[in-house]
Structures are given as structure tokens and as C-alpha cells.
Motif scaffolding. Structure first.
Motif, PDB file in Angstrom:
ATOM      1  N   GLU B  98       0.845  -1.197   0.000  1.00  0.00           N
ATOM      2  CA  GLU B  98       0.000   0.000   0.000  1.00  0.00           C
ATOM      3  C   GLU B  98       0.887   1.258   0.000  1.00  0.00           C
ATOM      4  OE1 GLU B  98      -3.536  -0.130   0.881  1.00  0.00           O
ATOM      5  OE2 GLU B  98      -3.816   2.053   0.842  1.00  0.00           O
ATOM      6  N   VAL B  99       1.852   1.248   0.918  1.00  0.00           N
ATOM      7  CA  VAL B  99       2.745   2.401   1.033  1.00  0.00           C
ATOM      8  C   VAL B  99       4.178   1.893   1.102  1.00  0.00           C
ATOM      9  CG1 VAL B  99       3.392   4.403   2.445  1.00  0.00           C
ATOM     10  CG2 VAL B  99       0.995   3.650   2.370  1.00  0.00           C
ATOM     11  N   ILE B 101       8.024   3.687   1.597  1.00  0.00           N
ATOM     12  CA  ILE B 101       8.746   4.955   1.757  1.00  0.00           C
ATOM     13  C   ILE B 101      10.234   4.689   1.920  1.00  0.00           C
ATOM     14  CG2 ILE B 101       9.058   6.913   3.330  1.00  0.00           C
ATOM     15  CD1 ILE B 101       6.030   6.754   3.816  1.00  0.00           C
ATOM     16  N   ASP B 120       5.663  11.939   2.273  1.00  0.00           N
ATOM     17  CA  ASP B 120       4.664  11.030   2.844  1.00  0.00           C
ATOM     18  C   ASP B 120       5.094  10.452   4.190  1.00  0.00           C
ATOM     19  OD1 ASP B 120       3.254  11.446   0.604  1.00  0.00           O
ATOM     20  OD2 ASP B 120       3.622   9.472  -0.313  1.00  0.00           O
ATOM     21  N   ASP B 123       3.173  11.280   7.243  1.00  0.00           N
ATOM     22  CA  ASP B 123       1.824  10.722   7.386  1.00  0.00           C
ATOM     23  C   ASP B 123       1.832   9.430   8.196  1.00  0.00           C
ATOM     24  OD1 ASP B 123       0.935  12.806   5.902  1.00  0.00           O
ATOM     25  OD2 ASP B 123       0.964  11.706   3.996  1.00  0.00           O
ATOM     26  N   LEU B 124       2.986   8.712   8.163  1.00  0.00           N
ATOM     27  CA  LEU B 124       3.095   7.475   8.955  1.00  0.00           C
ATOM     28  C   LEU B 124       2.805   7.766  10.421  1.00  0.00           C
ATOM     29  CD1 LEU B 124       6.375   5.854   7.580  1.00  0.00           C
ATOM     30  CD2 LEU B 124       4.042   5.027   7.254  1.00  0.00           C
ATOM     31  N   GLU B 257       4.010  -0.535   4.174  1.00  0.00           N
ATOM     32  CA  GLU B 257       2.697  -0.928   4.705  1.00  0.00           C
ATOM     33  C   GLU B 257       2.041  -1.806   3.657  1.00  0.00           C
ATOM     34  OE1 GLU B 257      -0.091   2.082   6.049  1.00  0.00           O
ATOM     35  OE2 GLU B 257       1.544   3.127   7.066  1.00  0.00           O
ATOM     36  N   SER B 259      -1.167  -3.750   1.850  1.00  0.00           N
ATOM     37  CA  SER B 259      -2.595  -3.468   1.702  1.00  0.00           C
ATOM     38  C   SER B 259      -3.394  -4.461   2.555  1.00  0.00           C
ATOM     39  CB  SER B 259      -3.014  -3.541   0.233  1.00  0.00           C
ATOM     40  OG  SER B 259      -2.342  -4.590  -0.427  1.00  0.00           O
TER      41      SER B 259
END
Lengths: 213, 429
Positions: B98-99, B101, B120, B123-124, B257, B259
Motif C-alpha cells: 500500500e505504502v 517509503i 509522505d 503521514d506514517l 505498509e 494493503s
């Protein structure tokens, strides 16, 4: 005011004592004389409700205190009986003033510092109010314990050998003090002693004889 | 003269007798409270910093080290990985991810780590911008709240970074371009408060300036030299393309992360570890492993602390019991003055409870003050701030426990006072 009938006491070890009846009217000063081992202190403790008699009755203020038990007896003692011991005992952590407050509180009365100061003044130790008991001389301690015994205006004052440790001069002073304070309060005074020096000071005397059963 | 005052006066009248009991009690309580506080606050910090990250991919080495370095920023990196190896995970459209970084580590500014990453990243941790903006181009930095507060940095301030993770003047990078603060994050309570964020290429560029010097082994820092570097710097690419356009450059790790977590993600992790030059580690597993290692020590200490409390209970018992011997005439006298047996019982119980309460208060003070003192050290050594101003519900239970210890240790002396025979005691006198 202070009256006993057919008082018997049995020691746990087995020996027993019988006491002649006592009848002291209000305001009278009595001397109870007896040799060592005649049961003087035992009688005083019975009269003070510190021990339970085997049989017989003790009337103080027209109340048979042998019928009282537990906290009720403690309470009655605190309010109506003032006791002076051969040695002065105090709560050592507290000042003289605080000891007297404690005596008021334990008797279920409200704290009355004015009364305490007045009484200390009458006994000539007002300046010692905030001293700890151990900082007082023996004579002052004796006065302070008289003050403690009298602070709640008891009906009966019981004194156990109050003079045995004192020289002649102090002996007379203490007895006069006790009689004077009792008279002012209208209290019945009973002094238990083997001290022959006191004989001449009292009109009412009881001689305690060991009465074997 | 109320009961508490009387008991208090009795206690202070023989301070030495009670000192040992109170000191022992305070030590036991202090230790328990200290452990509770540390445990709770570290737990909370670790929990918060998990930040929903399912997997960390980096160079081979210790998985715990990989996690500690890249998520908690307390350990050194396991090494770097090539972007070409990381490509499959960084490329958009991976079915399981999903993410993803990227992180580039290796530099610091006055002990605060500089992290080359993507915007981003914040945002974690649900971190919000307080003033300014997120970094947008190279050499722009957005700094955590603690960094700003500790170093007094403001928007527009500039600085030069240094190599490594510990501040050392000798390792300061000599680049033409300084870092510029463009944004400050609001406090989040997470590790991001302690970080300086910029782009990954910024980290590369800082090091590219230095590499020729390092290679030549010439450590003279004369003007000519610096000038030489500067002229070289202009020949380097501007790195204005996406990260994946530079397959030969390196990063330290990727935070991932999923999904959804299922057997395929497990297989992916195993696949990475068995078939590639990379390493993948699961934060929750590694942190639980760490906690279970530390847990044994914490449990042992806690048992020890309770033993101290119990011993102090024993000491209360002994000193009360001894004091009663001295005070038996007093107790008889109180009865003569009209106090009931039950009252005497209550007074002695109250003395036990008072010692327990005083010990408890001292102990709690001890632990909270030491935590406050410790927090400066923790901040420096581990980049974690802990607070002595936190009070836990467990400390209320601890108070109840202390009352029970005080009560139990006073019961036998109180019973002794209860059954004092006044007449016999006075006759003995």
C-alpha cells in the motif's frame, strides 16, 4: 457518693480478698491505710473500674459500676473518676497541655484550653504547659498528673501512694494540694497509702486488714 | 487532638525507630513506580512508533538492528541497498504494498538524525505541519518539534550537516549549499519529533562533495581545496528525476505498509530474505523479541521491589512492637483517661498506615523526580523523551497495596495494645 458492698476479689492465682464496706459521702476526704500486700492497690483498681470484682457492688454517683462493661466503663471512668498513681505517667510524645487535651477528649468532653490553663495555674505549673513531661522535675510531674486527674472535674479522686516517694516537706505539700483541689471541686478524695505520715491529716480513715475467707 | 495528630506525634517522637521503615518503604515504592513509569512510557513510545509499518527492507544483518535503526532511530544502519534492488518495492502498483517509503540515513546535525525520505513519511506518524511547509526540493528540510525546540531553529535558518549520528565538528560536511529550514512539525509524541527530514538525493549530494577528498586521503581544508570541491559540485546531476531514475544510487531502507497481511506477504518476506541480497524484518516481531528479553529483567526488579516493601512491612511491625513495650504505661494511662480498647487498637493501626502513606509519598516523589532527571539522559542517548509528570492508575493500586502492607504489619502490635491489662500494667509500674 462512693460506696462498696460485700466486695470480693479473687486473683487468677487463687488467693482471694474480701474488703470491708466503704461509704464515703460527697466531698469527704478519706485515707485508706494498709500494709504492703494487704490489697490496697487492688482495691483502688476495683474502685476505678480497672479490675472486675468477683462479687459485690461499687456505687459511684448512685451507679453500680460493676454493671458497666467495655467502652461504657472506660467512658464513665474518664468522666467521673480521677486517678493519681504512685509514679506519674504521661503520653511522652505530647506536651503537658496536649496530655490534658487528650484527657478531655478521651472522656468524651470538648477540648477546653481555658480550663486547662486555669487548672495549671491553680497548680502553679502554667509555665510548663508546652513542655514535654520528661522536661519537668519529679515534683512538677506529680502536679501535672494531679492536674490530669482533676481536669474533667471528677466526682471521685483516687490516689495510689501519692507521697511514698516524697520527702516530708513535699509530702505535706502534695497532700494539702490534693485536699485543697478536691475541696474546691467538691469531689470525694480517697487516698490509699501505707505512709504513716498522713494519718494526722485525715478525719476519715479506713484500716485495711487482710480478711482471709 | 485528633487521632491522626496523636499517631503522628507518636511517630515523630521516636524518629529513628521509624526512619528505617520509612526509608525502606520509600525505596520499594519508588522502585516499583519507576519501573511502572518506564515500562508504560517506553511501551507507549514503541507502540506509537510502530506507525502501522508492516515490513522494513534494508541491507542484510541483524533484523533487530534494522528495525531499531530505521524505525526507532537508535542504532546504526545495517548498510545501504542499491535502488535497482529496491525498485520492485518502490515502484507504484505492487499488488501487496500500500505504502513504500524510502529512507536514506547517515548524517546528523547536532545529534539529530537527518533522514532523506519522501514527504509522505510524516503521514506514517500522523504528524502535522505547525509552521512553514514540507520539504519540496533538495537541501530543504522540515524538522521535528523537538529539534526545533532544542536547537532553537526557525523557518529560514540554515545549517551544515555532519557525517555519522553523533555530533562532531571534525565530520562536518563542507558543501557549498547549506540546509534550509522550510517547515516545523507539530509535536506528535513519535520519533519524527527528533528527526530532520529532507530528500534522499540531498544526502547523496552532500556525500558526493566529500568523496574525492576521502579518496585522495588529503585532509587539508584549505580554501583552494574547498573551491575545488565546489567546482566539481556543479558537474553533478541535479537529481530532478524520480528516485527510480537513479538505479546505481543507494538508500538505507524502505518502510512498507501492506494493503493486507496474509500468506502472500509472509511469502514475500521469506522470499526477500532467502533469494535476494536484501533483508526484510517485521517490526512487531522484533520489538516483541526485544521486550521479552528486557521483560525478564523488569520482572525480576519488580519482584525485588515488592520484597523490599514486604521487608519494610516487617520493619514497621518490629518497630511498632518494640515501641509498645516502652509505651505500655501510656497505653494503660489512655485507658484510665477513658479511651476504649478499640481506640487503642485504632491508634496503633493508624501509626502503621501513616508510615505506609509517608513511605508511599516519598517513594512516588523519588521515582518521579528520578524520571525527570533521567529524561535528559534518555533524550540524549536514545532520542526518547520521557516525563516525570505522568501519573498512572497503577500507582493508585500501588497505594492500596501499601495501605494493606501498613495495615497488616500493624495488626499484631495493635492487637497487643487492644488486650493490654490496665491494672496489671500499672501494678508492675
Amino acid at each position: 457518693m462512693l460506696r462498696t458492698e460485700n466486695l470480693h476479689y479473687s486473683y487468677p492465682k487463687g488467693s482471694a480478698l474480701s474488703f470491708a464496706d466503704i461509704n464515703c459521702a460527697q466531698g469527704e476526704h478519706w485515707l485508706l491505710l494498709g500494709a504492703s500486700g494487704s490489697g490496697k492497690t487492688t482495691l483502688l483498681h476495683l474502685l476505678a473500674g480497672l479490675r472486675k470484682p468477683g462479687s459485690g457492688s461499687i456505687h459511684i454517683h448512685n451507679l453500680d459500676i460493676t454493671q458497666l462493661t467495655g467502652a461504657a466503663l472506660d467512658h464513665f471512668r474518664g468522666q467521673h473518676i480521677g486517678i493519681i498513681f504512685q509514679q506519674s505517667h504521661f503520653v511522652q510524645a505530647l506536651s503537658v497541655r496536649e496530655n490534658l487535651i487528650l484527657a478531655q477528649r478521651f472522656a468524651g468532653l470538648v477540648k477546653d484550653e481555658k480550663k486547662i490553663l486555669a487548672r495549671l495555674h491553680r497548680l502553679g505549673i502554667a509555665d510548663k504547659a508546652d513542655k514535654k513531661p520528661f522536661q519537668l522535675s519529679v515534683g512538677e510531674q506529680q502536679r501535672a498528673s494531679i492536674c490530669r486527674a482533676l481536669i474533667n472535674g471528677p466526682d471521685v479522686i483516687l490516689a495510689d501512694e501519692p507521697t511514698s516517694a516524697l520527702d516530708d516537706g513535699n509530702c505535706t505539700a502534695v497532700i494539702n494540694l490534693l485536699k485543697e483541689q478536691a475541696t474546691q471541686d467538691g469531689a470525694t478524695l480517697l487516698i490509699v497509702t501505707h505512709d504513716g505520715r498522713l494519718k494526722t491529716n485525715f478525719d476519715h480513715q479506713i484500716k485495711l486488714n487482710k480478711l482471709p475467707i | 487532638m485528633n487521632a491522626i495528630k496523636l499517631s503522628w506525634k507518636n511517630l515523630v517522637n521516636r524518629p529513628l525507630g521509624m526512619l528505617l521503615s520509612i526509608v525502606l518503604f520509600a525505596l520499594g515504592v519508588g522502585l516499583i513506580s519507576l519501573l511502572l513509569l518506564l515500562n508504560q512510557q517506553l511501551d507507549q513510545k514503541f507502540e506509537k512508533n510502530l506507525a502501522g509499518i508492516d515490513l522494513v527492507i534494508g541491507a542484510k544483518g541483524s533484523p533487530l538492528q534494522l528495525i531499531l535503526c530505521n524505525m526507532y532511530h537508535v542504532d546504526a544502519p545495517t548498510g545501504n541497498i542499491d535502488i535497482k534492488d529496491a525498485k520492485p518495492f518502490l515502484r507504484p502498483g505492487h499488488p501487496l504494498i500500500e505504502v513504500a517509503i524510502p529512507l536514506s540515513l547517515g548524517d546528523n546535525y547536532r545529534n539529530f538524525r537527518i533522514v532523506g525520505t519522501e514527504p509522505d513519511f510524516v503521514d506514517l506518524y500522523d504528524a502535522k505541519i505547525e509552521t512553514g511547509a514540507l520539504f519540496d526540493s533538495h537541501f530543504q528540510v522540515t524538522i521535528g518539534a523537538n529539534v526545533a525546540a532544542t536547537l532553537g531553529l526557525k523557518i529560514g535558518d540554515t545549517f551544515f550537516s555532519a557525517h555519522g549520528f553523533d555530533h562532531n565538528e571534525d565530520f562536518e560536511h563542507e558543501t557549498e549549499q547549506p540546509f534550509e529550514v522550510v517547515g516545523i512539525l507539530a509535536p506528535s509524541g513519535a520519533v519524527v519529533d527528533q528527526l530532520i527530514l529532507t530528500t534522499p538525493p540531498t544526502i547523496w549530494m552532500v556525500h558526493e562533495h566529500e568523496s574525492p577528498e576521502a579518496d585522495s586521503g588529503d585532509h587539508q581544508h584549505d580554501d583552494e581545496h574547498v573551491h575545488d570541491h565546489d567546482s566539481r559540485a556543479h558537474t553533478h546531476p541535479a537529481y530532478d528525476q524520480p528516485l527510480l531514475s537513479y538505479p546505481d544510487k543507494q538508500i538505507t531502507s524502505i518502510l512498507i505498509e501492506f494493503s493486507a497481511r496474509n500468506f502472500r506477504t509472509l511469502n514475500m518476506q521469506r522470499n526477500i530474505n532467502e533469494n535476494t541480497s536484501l533483508q526484510a524484518a517485521t517490526p512487531v516481531i522484533e520489538i516483541n523479541r526485544l521486550f521479552s528479553l528486557m521483560g525478564v529483567g523488569l520482572e525480576t526488579l519488580k519482584v525485588l521491589a515488592w520484597v523490599i516493601v514486604i521487608v519494610s512491612g516487617l520493619s514497621i511491625f518490629i518497630s511498632l512492637f518494640n515501641s509498645l513495650k516502652e509505651r505500655k504505661y501510656e497505653l494503660a494511662l489512655m485507658r484510665v483517661m477513658g479511651a476504649s480498647r478499640l481506640k487503642l487498637f485504632g491508634f496503633i493501626i493508624l501509626e502503621g498506615l501513616l508510615i505506609a502513606v509517608i513511605g508511599y509519598i516519598l517513594g512516588i516523589l523519588l521515582s518521579h523526580v528520578s524520571i525527570s532527571l533521567l529524561s535528559g539522559y534518555m533524550q540524549e542517548a536514545y532520542k526518547y523523551s520521557i516525563s516525570g509528570n505522568v501519573f498512572l492508575p497503577e500507582e493508585a493500586y500501588l497505594f492500596l497495596g501499601c495501605l494493606v502492607v501498613g495495615l497488616v504489619s500493624a495488626v499484631i502490635p495493635a492487637w497487643q495494645a487492644f488486650k493490654t491489662d490496665i491494672s496489671e500494667t500499672l501494678t508492675m509500674g
